[in-house]
Structure formats: C-alpha cells, structure tokens
Design a protein around this motif. Structure first.
Motif, PDB file in Angstrom:
ATOM      1  N   ASN A   1      83.259  22.832  23.384  1.00 13.46           N
ATOM      2  CA  ASN A   1      82.215  23.861  23.306  1.00 13.46           C
ATOM      3  C   ASN A   1      82.136  24.741  24.547  1.00 13.46           C
TER       4      ASN A   1
ATOM      5  N   ARG B   1      85.473  30.163  23.325  1.00 16.96           N
ATOM      6  CA  ARG B   1      85.266  28.717  23.418  1.00 16.96           C
ATOM      7  C   ARG B   1      86.615  28.000  23.282  1.00 16.96           C
TER       8      ARG B   1
ATOM      9  N   SER C   1      87.447  25.285  21.803  1.00 19.48           N
ATOM     10  CA  SER C   1      87.766  24.809  20.453  1.00 19.48           C
ATOM     11  C   SER C   1      88.379  25.920  19.606  1.00 19.48           C
ATOM     12  N   GLU C   2      87.943  27.156  19.820  1.00 23.29           N
ATOM     13  CA  GLU C   2      88.485  28.297  19.074  1.00 23.29           C
ATOM     14  C   GLU C   2      89.927  28.580  19.480  1.00 23.29           C
TER      15      GLU C   2
ATOM     16  N   ASN D   1      84.567  20.460  27.627  1.00 26.83           N
ATOM     17  CA  ASN D   1      84.811  19.968  26.271  1.00 26.83           C
ATOM     18  C   ASN D   1      85.066  21.171  25.355  1.00 26.83           C
TER      19      ASN D   1
END
Length: 461
Positions: free
Chosen positions: A197, A168, A170-171, A195
C-alpha cells in the motif's frame, strides 16, 4: 565476543564503533598515546597504548583469550605479524588489513595460509569494486550484490513523471510480467520498509531488489536506465584509483587519472595498462578539467585524500552536467551534508570495511538456523541488508511466508534455491540450503529466525 582492534586510525575507529554497537567486549590498541586517550574518551572500550607485535602488550590486551583479533595499522607487514603473534598466543580468529597491490592474489593466499590469518581486508579494493558496480549502472546511487551476484539491490532517486512517481507498490507489481521488490524507501530523514500500500513520491530514494539478469530491463521499464560509463575521469591517483582504473580498462572503458604528485603519476604509468591516461596536474583547476574533457566524459570520480576537495569538485562536475558523479567521503558528518545538498553517489571506504567485519562477527556468533553471509548498512545505517544460508536447524522450514509473522520493518527480499533466483511472494517458503536476503530497519538480525516473530495462528492463515 571479545574483540581486539590494533590500530585506531579512521578505519580502526569505525570498526571500534561498529563492534561496540554490536555489544562486543572491545579492546583498542595503538602506539600513539593521544590516539588511545581520544578513543578511551569517545567509546566504551578498554584502551591500551602498545605495540601489536609486542608479546607483553598483546598479553596485556588479552590476545590469548580473544575471539577476534583485528590488525588495521598503517603497515601491512605489521598487521600480518601481529595476527600471526596473536594466533600463536591463542586468538581464535585473526583479521589483517593488507593494502599494497604487490600482494597479488597468489601472494595473499600463501601469506594467509602460512600465517593462519582468518580474513584479509583491502579497503581500497573493496571501494573500487563498489565504485565499479555504480559505474555499470549510472542511474544508481548505490549497488549491492547478493548470492554470488545473482541478486542486485539498486538505490535510485525517483524523478517527477517517471513510472514510480505517485504510484502504489501493489499497482506496479501488477503491471510487470517479472518480479522485483522495493525493499526500502528514504524520504527526507525518514526511512521505510514498505508494503504493497506504500505510495511512492518523486524525490524518494528507493532500494529495488531484482534478479541480476533482469536489472537492465527493470530499470528501463521504471524509467531509470542510462548507458554504461565508457569514459571516466578519476581525480586522485591513490590505491582506489589504481584498482578502479584496472577494472574499467578490463571492461574496455577509456580512463583518465589526474594526479598532482609526479612520483605517483610515474608509478601509475608503470603499473597500469597503456590505455589508461595519467595526467600530472592539479585536478582542482577548472581549466585543466576542461582541457581533459570533463564536459564530454560519462563519469567523474573524486578520490583525493581530502573530503572537502572531493565534495567541492564534485559539485563543479554537477554544474558541468557530467552524467555520473561519485564522491569519496570518509567523514560521516560531511557525507550527510553532501547528500542533503544533492550529491547522489557518495562512497565511504571505512564503512565498507566495518560492514564486512560486523557480518564476519555475526557469522561466527550464530549457529542456530542460519549463518550471515553478507551484511550491508544502507539508508545512512538505518537499514541492514543481510544474506543468510539456511541450515537444518531453521525452525520455520517449508512454512509459506504468508503464514509467518515477520517482525515490524522486516522484509524477505530474495531466495536462491539450487541456483535459481526467486523474488518471493506469500506462497513461497524457505528450506535448508536456501540463501535468503532480508532487509531490516531498527532490528538487529543475527539469524534468519530473528526476523520472524511467530507462526501465524490457523485462523489467520
């Protein structure tokens, strides 16, 4: 705006299509009645069979009242004269295609000033610059630069078991000490503005925005970096090859051009640096390519005048495991087929020109809040990447991005402030004087304010 396009060849038709898509009132001119008839049948424009240097024909086309007059005939001199005549008749802005290398920078500046030409376009030079950017970053399928080259957007294909595969966004951002943004993802025929996610898969083509100084470090961390091309074979000795060979030789790269026209070979030898090797022969011959070292070269660039030849010989270069292959394709249908068959890097000169003119037209139209400085079509034209200069009229100045509701599939990807680059987060904001890079899918963004739906209500801040 009223736009006149004089010259309806490949480039002219692409410009007409782009201007119609932008909802401009377009008049098309050409001296060939068959071409004029074809344009009239294909596009919702007024078409005229006439000479772009004829007073009567220009008057009939409405040159005196047009906003932009664009001359892209096959003759540089005719284009310049047509622009001069249209300007004298009252055209607000004029654009001329000038392709010949003999018109160097000083000559162009002089001609532009004396003939009052607003914008000069050289499709071959634009293409050579795009090719050069690709060869500097061989792992990239496409490279676009923003904000005086302070930001780069690099399109890459995610391979299995590389750091982006199955992760992902964000990670990824949490693990890095420096900032970059994945600003668009192509998965098959679908395109996404992702986004945090969003989950990346192998096979995805991703667009990554980062500071130019961080490009190599970002690509290395994400498992993409390859060595810069130091040896290149160019098939076809046209104007693009000439400009590209010049740029590569200036960067101390070994360049070999294969061209079957003997007169062109002589001309190239006379005008290019001595370190550029020019080979007279048929580049479609596998034996000749083997003799000239295709198995050991860093890059192979197919630039003949025939799309089919470029595609076929590029697939042969793939079979010889050449690390970087770039193919020039002007036909959009063939370009789409080649990409689906696994051709990573395809370049289309007429599309580069159309992007420049769409950006120019939008910049002339917009005066509220920001002006368009750059515009690129990416992801097969489904996504636009735009660079704006923010003016005092921007109504959301100093508001944190987290407090703004951007339109769906719109992403603010970069901010330049007083020479400093910033990959923005939610706490960052935009102020007058900033250069701002925006990615948008399915939205026509004319000003920076167009990217924003509204300011979030207080309870959602």
């Amino acid at each position: 705006m009223k736009v006149i396009v004089a010259g309806c060849g490949k480039v002219g038709k692409t410009i007409i299509a782009s201007m119609v898509k932008e909802n401009h009132d377009v008049v098309a001119m050409d001296t060939n009645p068959k071409v004029v008839s074809a344009v009239n049948n294909e596009y919702d424009v007024m078409s005229l069979c006439g000479n772009a240097t004829s007073y009567d024909d220009l008057k009939e086309a409405g040159a005196g009242g047009c906003d932009i007059f664009i001359a892209v005939t096959s003759s540089d001199e005719l284009n310049m004269l047509a622009c001069f005549a249209a300007k004298r008749m009252g055209a607000k802005y004029t654009v001329a295609r000038i392709r010949e290398a003999e018109y160097n920078k000083k000559s162009l500046v002089f001609m532009k000033e004396q003939l009052e030409i607003s914008l000069v376009l050289n499709p071959e030079k634009l293409t050579s610059e795009a090719l050069y950017n690709l060869l500097k970053l061989p792992s990239a399928c496409k490279v676009e630069t923003f904000a005086d080259r302070r930001f780069e957007m690099i399109e890459l294909i995610v391979r299995k078991k590389t750091p982006l595969d199955g992760v992902r966004l964000s990670e990824i951002r949490k693990k890095q000490s420096y900032k970059f943004l994945v600003c668009e993802v192509q998965r098959g025929d679908e395109v996404f503005i992702p986004n945090g996610n969003f989950l990346i898969h192998s096979g995805d083509k991703v667009g990554i925005m980062c500071e130019r100084e961080e490009t190599h470090r970002t690509l290395k961390t994400l498992g993409f970096l390859q060595k810069e091309c130091k040896e290149a074979i160019i098939l076809g000795g046209g104007k693009i090859a000439y400009y590209l060979a010049q740029k590569l030789s200036e960067n101390h790269s070994a360049v070999k051009i294969i061209e079957k026209n003997e007169d062109k070979c002589v001309e190239l030898c006379e005008n290019l640096p001595s370190q550029v090797t020019v080979v007279h022969g048929n580049g479609m011959s596998q034996d000749l390519l083997s003799e000239e070292g295709i198995d050991g070269t860093d890059a192979f660039i197919a630039l003949t005048g025939k799309d089919e030849e470029n595609i076929l010989i590029s697939f042969y270069a793939i079979s010889r495991q050449v690390p970087k292959i770039v193919c020039k394709v002007n036909t959009e249908e063939l370009s789409a087929i080649a990409e689906k068959l696994g051709m990573d890097s395809i370049i289309t000169p007429k599309r580069l020109v159309a992007d420049v003119l769409v950006r120019y037209a939008r910049a002339l139209q917009n005066s509220m809040g920001s002006t368009v400085e750059k515009l690129y079509s990416i992801a097969g034209g489904q996504v636009e990447a735009l660079e704006f200069i923010v003016t005092d009229k921007f109504e959301y100045s100093s508001v944190p991005l987290k407090n703004l509701k951007l339109k769906e599939d719109v992403l603010v990807a970069g901010i330049i402030r007083q020479g400093q680059t910033l990959v923005p987060g939610g706490d960052d904001y935009i102020i007058p004087g900033d250069r701002v890079v925006v990615f948008a899918k399915g939205n026509r963004i004319g000003t920076l304010s167009d990217a924003i739906s509204e300011r979030r209500s207080a309870e959602n801040k």
